[in-house]
Write a protein that holds these residues in place. Sequence first.
Motif, mmCIF file in Angstrom:
data_model
loop_
_atom_site.group_PDB
_atom_site.id
_atom_site.type_symbol
_atom_site.label_atom_id
_atom_site.label_comp_id
_atom_site.label_asym_id
_atom_site.label_seq_id
_atom_site.Cartn_x
_atom_site.Cartn_y
_atom_site.Cartn_z
ATOM 1 N N CYS A 193 65.578 71.655 48.927
ATOM 2 C CA CYS A 193 65.215 72.749 49.841
ATOM 3 C C CYS A 193 64.878 72.146 51.195
ATOM 4 N N THR A 194 64.494 72.977 52.139
ATOM 5 C CA THR A 194 64.061 72.432 53.427
ATOM 6 C C THR A 194 62.683 71.782 53.228
ATOM 7 N N PRO A 195 62.345 70.803 54.059
ATOM 8 C CA PRO A 195 61.026 70.179 53.911
ATOM 9 C C PRO A 195 59.892 71.185 54.080
ATOM 10 N N SER A 196 60.070 72.138 55.009
ATOM 11 C CA SER A 196 58.969 73.088 55.204
ATOM 12 C C SER A 196 58.818 73.981 53.973
ATOM 13 N N TYR A 197 59.943 74.276 53.296
ATOM 14 C CA TYR A 197 59.801 75.093 52.076
ATOM 15 C C TYR A 197 59.172 74.267 50.953
ATOM 16 N N ALA A 198 59.472 72.980 50.913
ATOM 17 C CA ALA A 198 58.839 72.115 49.901
ATOM 18 C C ALA A 198 57.316 72.185 50.065
ATOM 19 N N VAL A 221 65.592 66.277 47.621
ATOM 20 C CA VAL A 221 66.457 65.949 48.770
ATOM 21 C C VAL A 221 66.302 67.096 49.769
ATOM 22 N N PHE A 222 65.707 66.761 50.903
ATOM 23 C CA PHE A 222 65.308 67.784 51.864
ATOM 24 C C PHE A 222 66.027 67.588 53.191
ATOM 25 N N GLY A 223 66.262 68.674 53.880
ATOM 26 C CA GLY A 223 66.927 68.564 55.181
ATOM 27 C C GLY A 223 67.102 69.920 55.801
ATOM 28 N N ALA A 224 67.978 69.992 56.796
ATOM 29 C CA ALA A 224 68.314 71.220 57.531
ATOM 30 C C ALA A 224 67.363 71.517 58.682
ATOM 31 N N GLU A 225 66.336 70.693 58.871
ATOM 32 C CA GLU A 225 65.419 70.884 60.004
ATOM 33 C C GLU A 225 64.734 69.544 60.284
ATOM 34 N N PRO A 226 64.310 69.349 61.527
ATOM 35 C CA PRO A 226 63.600 68.106 61.827
ATOM 36 C C PRO A 226 62.287 68.022 61.045
ATOM 37 N N TRP A 227 61.981 66.845 60.559
ATOM 38 C CA TRP A 227 60.689 66.599 59.896
ATOM 39 C C TRP A 227 60.345 65.144 60.126
ATOM 40 N N SER A 228 59.074 64.896 60.341
ATOM 41 C CA SER A 228 58.648 63.536 60.679
ATOM 42 C C SER A 228 58.504 62.701 59.410
ATOM 43 N N THR A 229 58.425 61.388 59.604
ATOM 44 C CA THR A 229 58.179 60.500 58.464
ATOM 45 C C THR A 229 56.839 60.839 57.819
ATOM 46 N N TYR A 247 71.427 65.419 55.924
ATOM 47 C CA TYR A 247 71.647 65.879 57.300
ATOM 48 C C TYR A 247 73.056 66.448 57.411
ATOM 49 N N GLY A 248 73.206 67.476 58.184
ATOM 50 C CA GLY A 248 74.536 68.019 58.445
ATOM 51 C C GLY A 248 74.448 69.292 59.250
ATOM 52 N N LEU A 249 75.588 69.850 59.603
ATOM 53 C CA LEU A 249 75.628 71.085 60.383
ATOM 54 C C LEU A 249 76.891 71.872 60.050
ATOM 55 N N THR A 250 76.769 73.174 60.139
ATOM 56 C CA THR A 250 77.861 74.075 59.784
ATOM 57 C C THR A 250 79.165 73.705 60.503
ATOM 58 N N GLU A 251 79.025 73.374 61.792
ATOM 59 C CA GLU A 251 80.210 73.147 62.621
ATOM 60 C C GLU A 251 81.099 72.032 62.089
ATOM 61 N N ILE A 252 80.490 71.040 61.435
ATOM 62 C CA ILE A 252 81.362 69.985 60.925
ATOM 63 C C ILE A 252 81.314 69.901 59.394
ATOM 64 N N GLY A 253 80.931 71.013 58.784
ATOM 65 C CA GLY A 253 81.085 71.089 57.325
ATOM 66 C C GLY A 253 79.814 71.214 56.522
ATOM 67 N N GLY A 254 78.630 71.275 57.176
ATOM 68 C CA GLY A 254 77.392 71.476 56.411
ATOM 69 C C GLY A 254 76.727 70.170 56.018
ATOM 70 N N PRO A 255 75.810 70.211 55.037
ATOM 71 C CA PRO A 255 75.148 68.969 54.620
ATOM 72 C C PRO A 255 76.199 68.007 54.080
ATOM 73 N N GLY A 256 75.812 66.741 53.907
ATOM 74 C CA GLY A 256 76.811 65.773 53.431
ATOM 75 C C GLY A 256 77.340 64.923 54.574
ATOM 76 N N VAL A 257 76.859 65.187 55.789
ATOM 77 C CA VAL A 257 77.280 64.353 56.918
ATOM 78 C C VAL A 257 76.503 63.031 56.867
ATOM 79 N N GLY A 258 75.207 63.131 56.582
ATOM 80 C CA GLY A 258 74.388 61.921 56.526
ATOM 81 C C GLY A 258 73.346 62.023 55.435
ATOM 82 N N PHE A 259 72.903 60.865 54.956
ATOM 83 C CA PHE A 259 71.933 60.834 53.851
ATOM 84 C C PHE A 259 71.153 59.532 53.913
ATOM 85 N N ASP A 260 69.946 59.550 53.384
ATOM 86 C CA ASP A 260 69.199 58.290 53.366
ATOM 87 C C ASP A 260 69.376 57.609 52.011
ATOM 88 N N CYS A 261 68.774 56.437 51.887
ATOM 89 C CA CYS A 261 68.988 55.641 50.674
ATOM 90 C C CYS A 261 67.630 55.142 50.197
#
Length: 448
Positions: A193-198, A221-229, A247-261
């Motif tokens: 979910c989003t970090p704020s919803y978590a 696995v959280f994303g879709a909005e800025p959140w600090s460490t 991390y991701g955005l609708t314009e280039i296909g949604g989540p799945g653009v970037g991820f941490d490890c």
Amino acid sequence: MPSKAREVKRSSQKYWDEKFETMPVAELEKFQLRKLKETVEWAYARVPFYRRKLDESGIAPKNIKTLEDIAKLPFTVKNDLRDNYPFGLCAVPLTEVVRVHASSGTTGKPITGPYTAEDLDQWTECMARNLWSAGVRPDDIAQNAYGHGLFTGGLGFHQGLTRLGCVVVPTSSGLTERQITLLKDFGTTALFCTPSYALTIAERAAELKVDIRKLPLRVGVFGAEPWSTAMRQEIEERMGIKAHEAYGLTEIGGPGVGFDCEAQDGIHLNEDHFLAEIVDPQTLEPLPLGEKGELVFTSIQRRAMPMLRYRTKDITRLRREKCRCGRTFVKMDKIFGRSDDMLIISGVNVFPSQVESLLLEIPEVEPQYRLVVRKKGYLDQLIVQVEGKREIYDAGPEKRLEVAAKVMAHIKGNMGIGVEVEIVEAKFINRSEGKALRVVDERPKQLR
Ligand code: DLL
């Protein structure tokens, strides 16, 4: 179920797609160049908008000979997507489109994201990498509380989780008490979910006297909005989990653009699918690795809606370094914020996530806040509205003033800006079920 059995066998593997995730950079660049050339040709031949833009800039697909030549291409911006709503940027006939997502943003017409069957498959693979890297495995019970529907979060995660072979629980967002009941009853091990919803879920659970830390939940696995460490650490602490990022955005296909490890130190970009650049948001000149600026993406494998040099408005920096996870994909810093959300207070650039980090260092306040911008004479004034911990309210109005002064001094000391701080009533800040609204701009439109 043969496919699930096959995936279970893969559980011990370190990477979802070792070939690409650990490809030596020189080899990756060759692959990227081939795909970039194909994409520019594809877009030029099939999308009148791109043909016109390239013609106007005097660039033909054959002029793309090196990866650096990408800088010759014109930028694409959100308004181009709006102006071509709904399918003007589509490079295939609608008979080849199998899905359309959309994002409304806060103003204006929505933008659309069409996919061919091949695009969907690649998106699913990108999501699987993201989830695998976060340690999600086929035996996880996966509660997917991203909004399901036009938003890319819900279905993007659904596809990735299904490909892994998890037990997917598609709750979508909202109905927080039911989320908590299912976390308990199903023994959910992974939350999305989003970090704020978590944070909303964690808070409600505490009110219901459910100790999430004692439940089987172990990763999110959280994303879709800025959140600090600091917010990530807060969520990890409150839920007793590892909090990973998407991390991701609708314009280039949604989540799945970037991820941490496992290093939780920056976000790897799926570089075999997306070419990233950082540009100076004012001059639009490309900036070298390591410099902070606006993130720009070119998709190099998408068929239905290829994107050339899309300006995301997200502010970050890129790093090419050896990651301890062994992935060779470039890393980007956590997004500082969107240039839309950047405030200029007393000449200082302020992103909400910077204020968030500082608030989380003050034990007397809750991580529930919003930033209100008003005009005071000619000057912009920032009011930080934040909720206090319960004890603060119990201790009376004096205590609230004392905590407000403490927060004010902390922000002044760290950011050098004077802000007003209001310790607002408990629950004054709307609890987020998706993307949290952090900035309320009360300045007259013509003065912003
Ligand atoms: O938010 C896609 C997504 C869904 C990403 C689920 C991650 C998880 P949009 O609604 O089009 O798509 O919003 C895209 O959200 O340009 C960023 O400003 C912001 N954003 C997305 N992920 C992050 C993140 C989805 N991890 C916009 N950190 C992007 C900071 C993020 N901002």
